[in-house]
Scaffold this motif. Structure first.
Motif, mmCIF file in Angstrom:
data_model
loop_
_atom_site.group_PDB
_atom_site.id
_atom_site.type_symbol
_atom_site.label_atom_id
_atom_site.label_comp_id
_atom_site.label_asym_id
_atom_site.label_seq_id
_atom_site.Cartn_x
_atom_site.Cartn_y
_atom_site.Cartn_z
ATOM 1 N N LEU A 1 0.784 -1.494 -0.153
ATOM 2 C CA LEU A 1 0.079 -0.126 -0.431
ATOM 3 C C LEU A 1 0.838 0.965 0.149
ATOM 4 N N ALA A 2 0.160 3.051 -0.723
ATOM 5 C CA ALA A 2 1.057 3.678 0.144
ATOM 6 C C ALA A 2 -0.172 4.264 0.954
ATOM 7 N N SER A 3 0.704 5.544 1.368
ATOM 8 C CA SER A 3 -0.427 5.712 2.758
ATOM 9 C C SER A 3 0.576 7.057 2.682
ATOM 10 N N LEU A 4 -0.787 7.887 3.134
ATOM 11 C CA LEU A 4 -0.765 9.751 2.746
ATOM 12 C C LEU A 4 -1.299 9.817 3.915
ATOM 13 N N TRP A 5 -0.797 10.748 4.935
ATOM 14 C CA TRP A 5 -1.958 11.562 6.394
ATOM 15 C C TRP A 5 -1.406 12.434 5.697
#
Length: 411
Positions: free
Chosen positions: A402-406
């Protein structure tokens, strides 16, 4: 006596020593001087240090000035284009960044040609993207060969140059080479395109990349949870997964009691937080679109992250919003505000299990390669929304990527 530059690497060692002594300004000055003298290792170290929480105020401007003054090279131009597009130490100017990479492509830089191709693919312009990928593959870009193989798997026909260069991709150590070659080895070869036909990029390429994706499906109004099919092309997912692989390490958290990092009690996975030194225009565009999916701006995003879960690994139930602790978390909240939203992109499909589940809302998301999920972490008053309790369920077989961005309240 004639002054000479220190040997390559000495500046990095000296700068790291100064940083550890609590002298970040001296470390940055040392690296900036080395970068202006063409020290490639110092360039990477400077970009790495610029993202540290204890970096001194004004570091982004110092980094930008140093990279801008460095001798032109493929690596320097790649970094400079990202800094310009992202507005790191300067006013954000995506069109100027694109123009720089166009010039690099004209000068024969295969990396720049690959970036332009993948940007066109993200924006939905497949024909020029394929032409640019073929050009980059002939110039030796492994990422371009991999992208052509993925496009061939999707269309059922492999580009001649991709079939020809597949063995070279296998020898290069590209992490997806074996899977891509196996998926395409029995497919027919497509008709050869006119190698002399110019690849024309659309004039509105950067504008198209900055648009919030349309057509998402709302899974929950409050809290907002939206899924977006086909958010990223598969070849772009591969590019991010392969590029982030060298940065992967076991998930850890900071323990304020000991001042040391320790294994994360809630998450068993490999993680990679991509520093500015790893970013280019393609990764800038991915992060920009993930931010736009949540209704935020690029500058509100924390570093782009890669998450890898192997069989049996999971992320137990948790919240993404931050809570006051009277220490580091409180200081972080005061500096950038709350984590208001999260965006996720599924980068592969070769696994079972691993759904993202919101237990209190009876919502689960798995998606396909390139699909995205975005959700708010706070309620209408900006408070942490406990309805967003969620978990990454255990992976049963294969490997989940997965790619994740907060996204934060403030830049």
């Amino acid at each position: 006596m004639t002054a000479t530059s220190p040997p390559a690497g000495d500046a990095v060692a000296g700068a790291l020593d100064a940083w550890r002594r609590g002298e970040p300004a001296a470390a940055i000055d040392t690296l900036a001087a080395a970068v202006r003298n063409g020290d490639a290792r110092a360039l990477g170290a400077l970009l790495q240090l610029s993202g540290q929480p204890d970096a001194p105020e004004g570091i982004e401007q110092a980094v930008y000035r140093a990279v801008e003054a460095a001798p032109a090279s493929p690596a320097r131009n790649r970094h400079l284009a990202f800094l310009i597009a992202a507005g790191r130490g300067c006013e954000a100017a995506p069109e100027a960044a694109l123009a720089l990479r166009r010039q690099d492509r004209e000068a024969g830089d295969a990396g720049a040609t690959t970036e332009l191709a993948l940007l066109a693919l993200i924006a939905g312009h497949r024909e020029p993207a394929e032409a640019l990928l073929a050009e980059a593959a002939r110039a030796g870009s492994g990422h371009a060969i991999a992208a052509l193989l993925r496009l061939g798997e999707e269309s059922g026909r492999v580009a001649p140059i991709a079939r020809q260069l597949a063995p070279a991709l296998a020898q290069s150590g590209h992490p997806l080479a074996a899977a891509l070659i196996q998926a395409t080895h029995a497919l027919p070869v497509s008709e050869a395109a006119d190698a002399d036909a110019p690849a024309v990029l659309p004039d509105d390429l950067m504008t198209a990349l900055d648009q919030a994706p349309a057509g998402g499906e709302t899974l929950s109004e409050a809290p907002r949870i939206v899924r977006q099919a086909g958010f990223l092309p598969a070849a772009v997912c591969d590019y991010l997964a392969a590029g982030g692989a060298p940065f992967l390490q076991p998930a850890r958290i900071f323990d304020p009691g000991t001042g040391q990092s320790r294994p994360d009690p809630y998450r068993r996975s490999l993680t990679a937080t991509l520093p500015d030194a790893a970013m280019d225009l393609v990764l800038w565009a991915i992060k920009l679109r993930m931010a736009r999916l949540s209704g935020a701006g690029f500058e509100q995003g924390e570093p782009l992250s890669l998450l890898v879960y192997r069989p049996g690994e999971e992320y137990r139930s948790h919240f993404d919003f931050l809570t006051e602790d009277g220490a580091l978390a409180s200081a972080d909240l005061a500096r950038r505000g709350q984590r208001i939203a999260t965006s996720l992109v599924k980068l592969n499909a070769e696994y079972e299990g691993g759904a993202t589940r919101f237990a209190r809302l009876d919502i689960a998301w798995s998606g396909g390669r390139g699909d995205a999920l975005s959700f708010d972490n706070v309620d209408a008053e900006g408070r942490g929304d406990k309805r967003t309790l969620h978990a990454g369920e255990p992976v049963v077989a294969g490997m989940k990527v997965l790619a994740s961005l907060w996204l934060r309240e403030r830049p």
